[in-house]
Design an enzyme around this catalytic site. Sequence first.
Site, PDB file in Angstrom:
ATOM      1  N   ARG A  37      28.062  26.148  63.131  1.00 12.97           N
ATOM      2  CA  ARG A  37      28.988  25.713  62.081  1.00 12.97           C
ATOM      3  C   ARG A  37      28.261  25.379  60.782  1.00 12.97           C
ATOM      4  O   ARG A  37      28.811  25.594  59.697  1.00 12.97           O
ATOM      5  CB  ARG A  37      29.789  24.508  62.576  1.00 12.97           C
ATOM      6  CG  ARG A  37      30.834  24.882  63.614  1.00 12.97           C
ATOM      7  CD  ARG A  37      31.535  23.660  64.174  1.00 12.97           C
ATOM      8  NE  ARG A  37      32.613  24.042  65.078  1.00 12.97           N
ATOM      9  CZ  ARG A  37      33.261  23.199  65.862  1.00 12.97           C
ATOM     10  NH1 ARG A  37      32.938  21.913  65.838  1.00 12.97           N
ATOM     11  NH2 ARG A  37      34.225  23.612  66.645  1.00 12.97           N
ATOM     12  N   LYS A 195      46.364  27.129  82.510  1.00  6.68           N
ATOM     13  CA  LYS A 195      47.762  26.721  82.608  1.00  6.68           C
ATOM     14  C   LYS A 195      48.676  27.440  81.625  1.00  6.68           C
ATOM     15  O   LYS A 195      48.351  27.570  80.449  1.00  6.68           O
ATOM     16  CB  LYS A 195      47.879  25.210  82.373  1.00  6.68           C
ATOM     17  CG  LYS A 195      47.222  24.357  83.449  1.00  6.68           C
ATOM     18  CD  LYS A 195      47.450  22.884  83.163  1.00  6.68           C
ATOM     19  CE  LYS A 195      46.859  22.009  84.254  1.00  6.68           C
ATOM     20  NZ  LYS A 195      47.099  20.570  83.992  1.00  6.68           N
ATOM     21  N   GLY A 348      36.766  28.483  72.578  1.00  7.85           N
ATOM     22  CA  GLY A 348      35.418  28.223  73.075  1.00  7.85           C
ATOM     23  C   GLY A 348      34.997  29.090  74.240  1.00  7.85           C
ATOM     24  O   GLY A 348      33.887  29.642  74.253  1.00  7.85           O
ATOM     25  N   GLY A 371      41.603  24.978  68.009  1.00  7.60           N
ATOM     26  CA  GLY A 371      42.995  24.547  67.890  1.00  7.60           C
ATOM     27  C   GLY A 371      43.739  25.239  66.772  1.00  7.60           C
ATOM     28  O   GLY A 371      44.910  25.613  66.920  1.00  7.60           O
TER      29      GLY A 371
END
Length: 394
Positions: A37, A195, A348, A371
């Site tokens: 980053r 999920k 990730g 996100g």
Amino acid sequence: MQFKRLTDLDLRGKRVFIRADLNVPQDDAGNITDDTRIRASVPAIEHCLKAGAAVMVTSHLGRPTEGEVRPEDSLAPIAQRLGALLGREVRLVRDWVDGGFPVAPGEVVLLENCRCNKGEKKNDPALAQKMARLCDVYANDAFGTSHRAEATTHAIARYAPVACAGPLLAAELDALGRALGNPRRPLVAIVAGSKVSTKLTILKSLATKVDQLIVGGGIANTFMLAAGLPIGKSLAEHDLVGEARTIIELMAARGAQVPIPTDVVCAKEFSATAAATVKPAAGVGADDMILDIGPQTARALAAQLERAGTIVWNGPVGVFEFDAFAGGTETVARAIAASPGFSIAGGGDTLAAIAKFGITDRIGYISTGGGAFLEFLEGKVLPAVEALQARAND
């Protein structure tokens, strides 16, 4: 998508405030373990320095308590690493919100962890106005935080004299717009994970756009149940089988597809040393755990990916961390790398798979946001981007 770009502005003699994403992982001693980053932030800073601007950069790091700067919250290690990458000193400035610190054209300073400032997380207008008075140009170059409405990502854009996107944020928005806004067909999305519930809105949103929706991991198991197939003791969400069936039907009504595995790789336990057995999808036993797609399924998906015009990839299709169950993800990953279509990948685990199989330079665009990437796929408006769009015509 309309917004001002940092690279289009005259920056000579201007004070530029860059919101970067320098939230890098560190070990217990505070040493940076991955500087990706920080490296990604360098082009924006170098552009401003070469243009003759006075540069101020800030970022969050970790989860600090507002009003406190503990040693573990400090950007001091980031300042040192950024200085090494830029080949110049990067001075760390504490207590910077009210100004009073010098920064000359051609100089860069790093402003201490912005989440230590009271009001940052609450997107406080008073804090944002103070920060806006520090600069002539505000540039958001932190796609990874663009889904959060905070003072340095959202409110400041309302009050700064000029608000624009840095090159990293602009590249993210260009790539996502290309992949989802006006894609080359067929458009294929891969959404995998443990999920359905965590990605249900993404699946529903993509089901209205894509030509093929490939599901993997525990999500695929839930879809196998929806298709009437046995999954043994595999991870799945039985209460969401109806939702999975609805998505399959929605895709079918559009002439699109959710490919269901025809074979799978099973084990009796979740372990790196467990014996791997390939079985037909209809032949999964009651004591089996599905940990990967089978070779036949992987080959079929690879053939479809190699014909795709655009590929959006989020999540490995199996437990790729265990070599015995990495075959499906590797086959899919290499097919994406070989495809002549435009590919964009994020998340990730996806990035870890890309690195493991050595295909980093063969993916069209690798997103820096986890996100934010997922929320864009859901069709949500990212607050930080919305704030820049509102200033596009100023």
